[in-house]
Design a protein around this motif. Structure first.
Motif, short mmCIF file in Angstrom:
data_model
loop_
_atom_site.label_atom_id
_atom_site.label_comp_id
_atom_site.label_asym_id
_atom_site.label_seq_id
_atom_site.Cartn_x
_atom_site.Cartn_y
_atom_site.Cartn_z
N HIS A 44 2.79 -4.13 -8.77
CA HIS A 44 2.45 -4.83 -7.53
C HIS A 44 2.56 -3.93 -6.31
O HIS A 44 1.70 -3.97 -5.43
CB HIS A 44 3.31 -6.08 -7.39
N ILE A 45 3.60 -3.11 -6.24
CA ILE A 45 3.74 -2.20 -5.10
C ILE A 45 2.60 -1.19 -5.09
O ILE A 45 2.07 -0.86 -4.03
CB ILE A 45 5.12 -1.49 -5.13
N ASN A 46 2.21 -0.70 -6.26
CA ASN A 46 1.09 0.25 -6.31
C ASN A 46 -0.19 -0.38 -5.77
O ASN A 46 -0.94 0.28 -5.04
CB ASN A 46 0.87 0.77 -7.72
N ARG A 47 -0.45 -1.63 -6.10
CA ARG A 47 -1.64 -2.30 -5.57
C ARG A 47 -1.57 -2.44 -4.05
O ARG A 47 -2.55 -2.23 -3.35
CB ARG A 47 -1.84 -3.66 -6.24
N VAL A 48 -0.40 -2.78 -3.55
CA VAL A 48 -0.21 -2.90 -2.10
C VAL A 48 -0.41 -1.54 -1.44
O VAL A 48 -1.13 -1.42 -0.44
CB VAL A 48 1.20 -3.46 -1.78
N LEU A 49 0.20 -0.49 -1.98
CA LEU A 49 0.10 0.84 -1.38
C LEU A 49 -1.32 1.40 -1.45
O LEU A 49 -1.73 2.12 -0.55
CB LEU A 49 1.10 1.79 -2.03
N ASN A 50 -2.07 1.06 -2.48
CA ASN A 50 -3.47 1.47 -2.53
C ASN A 50 -4.25 0.86 -1.36
O ASN A 50 -5.08 1.54 -0.74
CB ASN A 50 -4.11 1.10 -3.86
N LEU A 51 -3.98 -0.39 -1.05
CA LEU A 51 -4.65 -1.04 0.08
C LEU A 51 -4.20 -0.43 1.41
O LEU A 51 -5.02 -0.20 2.30
CB LEU A 51 -4.38 -2.54 0.07
#
Length: 101
Positions: A44-51
């Motif tokens: 979930h953090i990776n998805r947030v950081l990609n955005l």
């Protein structure tokens, strides 16, 4: 889960960290954006950081995602992909971009 909303919460938290000349751990960021602690953090953090990173690219800014680091190593995790600058240079670019008020 609205990742865009989480990314919108992450951006000011990361700008604040940059203004303080500091980094945040993945856990600290998760708490700052009210991510459910029962969820698997890395995905979930990776998805947030990609955005967050894409938003920075769209704004012609250094990537704030570089400020989120592994608690043990003090470096960005394996999900961080450096662009034209190595991670430590990108960190400096963030510190230079968001100066303390």
């Amino acid at each position: 889960m609205d990742y865009n909303d989480l990314a919108a919460k992450a951006r000011p938290a990361l700008i604040t960290a940059s203004m303080r000349r500091s980094t945040m751990t993945y856990g600290e960021l998760a708490r700052a954006i009210d991510l459910d602690p029962g969820l698997p953090l890395p995905h979930h953090i990776n998805r947030v950081l990609n955005l967050v990173s894409q938003d920075c690219i769209d704004r012609s800014e250094p990537s704030l995602a570089v400020l989120v680091v592994n608690e043990r190593s003090g470096e960005p995790g394996t999900g961080f992909r450096p662009g034209a600058h190595p991670w430590h240079s990108e960190t400096r670019r963030c510190f230079d971009r968001w100066t303390p008020a």
